[in-house]
Design a protein around this motif. Structure first.
Motif, mmCIF file in Angstrom:
data_model
loop_
_atom_site.group_PDB
_atom_site.id
_atom_site.type_symbol
_atom_site.label_atom_id
_atom_site.label_comp_id
_atom_site.label_asym_id
_atom_site.label_seq_id
_atom_site.Cartn_x
_atom_site.Cartn_y
_atom_site.Cartn_z
ATOM 1 N N ILE A 97 37.595 41.093 48.012
ATOM 2 C CA ILE A 97 37.588 42.064 49.102
ATOM 3 C C ILE A 97 36.161 42.358 49.540
ATOM 4 C CG2 ILE A 97 38.166 44.431 49.745
ATOM 5 C CD1 ILE A 97 40.538 44.286 47.896
ATOM 6 N N THR A 98 35.920 42.222 50.831
ATOM 7 C CA THR A 98 34.599 42.464 51.394
ATOM 8 C C THR A 98 34.745 43.011 52.805
ATOM 9 O OG1 THR A 98 32.514 41.424 52.048
ATOM 10 C CG2 THR A 98 34.502 40.073 52.185
ATOM 11 N N TRP A 99 33.745 43.743 53.271
ATOM 12 C CA TRP A 99 33.734 44.303 54.627
ATOM 13 C C TRP A 99 32.896 43.455 55.581
ATOM 14 C CZ3 TRP A 99 37.058 48.036 55.793
ATOM 15 C CH2 TRP A 99 37.551 48.828 54.759
ATOM 16 N N SER A 100 32.515 42.262 55.145
ATOM 17 C CA SER A 100 31.650 41.431 55.986
ATOM 18 C C SER A 100 32.362 40.997 57.271
ATOM 19 C CB SER A 100 31.185 40.206 55.200
ATOM 20 O OG SER A 100 32.297 39.426 54.772
ATOM 21 N N ASN A 101 33.696 40.792 57.200
ATOM 22 C CA ASN A 101 34.427 40.395 58.407
ATOM 23 C C ASN A 101 34.370 41.477 59.479
ATOM 24 O OD1 ASN A 101 35.110 37.995 57.177
ATOM 25 N ND2 ASN A 101 37.143 38.670 56.564
ATOM 26 N N TYR A 102 34.452 42.717 59.065
ATOM 27 C CA TYR A 102 34.384 43.809 60.041
ATOM 28 C C TYR A 102 32.963 43.983 60.576
ATOM 29 C CZ TYR A 102 39.175 45.129 59.043
ATOM 30 O OH TYR A 102 40.550 45.126 58.925
ATOM 31 N N ASP A 103 31.969 43.644 59.778
ATOM 32 C CA ASP A 103 30.598 43.642 60.296
ATOM 33 C C ASP A 103 30.442 42.592 61.393
ATOM 34 O OD1 ASP A 103 29.904 45.657 58.550
ATOM 35 O OD2 ASP A 103 29.206 44.285 56.984
ATOM 36 N N LYS A 104 31.042 41.413 61.172
ATOM 37 C CA LYS A 104 30.995 40.366 62.197
ATOM 38 C C LYS A 104 31.767 40.783 63.447
ATOM 39 C CE LYS A 104 30.587 36.634 58.800
ATOM 40 N NZ LYS A 104 31.224 35.421 58.237
ATOM 41 N N LEU A 105 32.886 41.486 63.245
ATOM 42 C CA LEU A 105 33.665 41.942 64.392
ATOM 43 C C LEU A 105 32.880 42.961 65.212
ATOM 44 C CD1 LEU A 105 36.397 42.077 65.936
ATOM 45 C CD2 LEU A 105 37.032 43.924 64.368
#
Length: 319
Positions: A97-105
């Protein structure tokens, strides 16, 4: 003369004299198997009102929410993990689990512009339909003017007009008025096709409001606008909330109208997600969080106004 024992009236059949003398009647014998069927049906009905039904409804709700939960987990996993295994692997490897995808979004300008475009399209379309529809519904329900019933029938008839019929004529009109490819053009289209249902729904609800309340307000010197804002709107809040939820969901999830009448700068989130999936088929680190963002907002709106929605649906069922 009578004998010591009373005569048994004709038609009693096998009833005894004692039963006749006391005025009691023998009950008819039940049909073979009828009592068993009734007892079984009664037991089934009694059990359906207990905890078994509650457990079943909870399981159905969890099953219905499973795709949403799976999309959330996919949006929190790295793209390389999403392409090789299912989202349920997070239970055995929670470190994925990571929040990196939402940072990219959030750093994707196209997706963020599309998200705000969706808001600029959905909110005005919903508010305008509610305001105009409520005013028109009040007029059709409580104001007397020539041709009121015929005009209302025309509005009801517009409910059966499919959206596809108006695509080409509206495109020509937007081309002549420079509304093609603008947010305003998309909003006006949604308002035009949302008003017939709004007027139909609210008019039927407003017509059920007791007439004595309106007459009392008029005797106190209230004008039509005063009655509308102080009597009709507070009493019609459940129906208005139901209409707002329907309209919001329809506009937020729409892709056909926006795909035709919106350009790149005014496209909503549904069109942006579709274009991302075509141009970048493996861009799951943006598609998954974008799809979840597009999904979670309608869910939050629905659950926030669920109480009013249920009241609006049940309005008129119980007096």
């Amino acid at each position: 003369m009578t004998t010591g024992a009373e005569e048994v009236p004709a038609g009693i059949g096998t009833a005894t004299a004692a039963e006749v003398g006391t005025g009691r009647k023998r009950e008819a014998a039940p049909e073979p198997g009828g009592g068993i069927r009734r007892n079984l049906a009664s037991r089934i009905v009694a059990r359906t009102g207990g905890g078994a039904v509650a457990v079943g409804l909870v399981l159905i709700a969890l099953f219905w929410l499973m795709p949403t939960f799976g999309l959330l987990m996919s949006s929190l996993r790295p793209s390389e993990e999403t392409g090789t295994s299912g989202w349920w692997k997070v239970f055995s490897e929670p470190g994925q689990i990571t929040w990196s995808n939402y940072d990219k979004l959030l750093s994707n300008d196209d997706m963020m512009r599309a998200f705000f475009n969706t808001i600029w399209i959905t909110v005005p379309s919903t508010l305008l339909v509610i305001i105009i529809g409520a005013l028109a519904a009040y007029a059709f329900a409580w104001l007397e003017f020539p041709g009121r019933d015929w005009l209302f029938l025309v509005v009801v008839g517009l409910l059966v007009v499919p959206v596809q019929v108006a695509l080409i004529p509206i495109s020509k009109l937007y081309g002549e008025t420079n509304l093609f490819g603008t947010i305003l053009g998309v909003v006006l289209f949604h308002v035009a096709f949302g008003l017939p249902f709004a007027v139909f729904l609210l008019r039927n609800y407003f017509a059920g409001i007791p007439k004595d309340l309106l007459e009392a307000a008029r005797m106190d010197g209230g004008t039509d606008l005063t009655i509308f804002f102080r009597v009709i709107l507070p009493l019609g809040l459940p129906a208005i909330a139901s209409l707002g939820i329907f309209q919001f969901l329809w506009v937020w999830n729409d892709m056909l109208i926006a795909l035709i009448y919106a350009d790149t700068d005014s496209a909503p989130l549904t069109v942006a997600l579709q274009s991302q999936s075509r141009a970048f088929g493996a861009n799951i680190e943006v598609l998954a969080p974008g799809a979840f963002l597009s999904l979670i907002v309608p869910l939050l709106v629905f659950f926030s106004f669920q109480r009013y929605f249920v009241q609006g649906v049940m309005a008129g069922a119980v007096k």
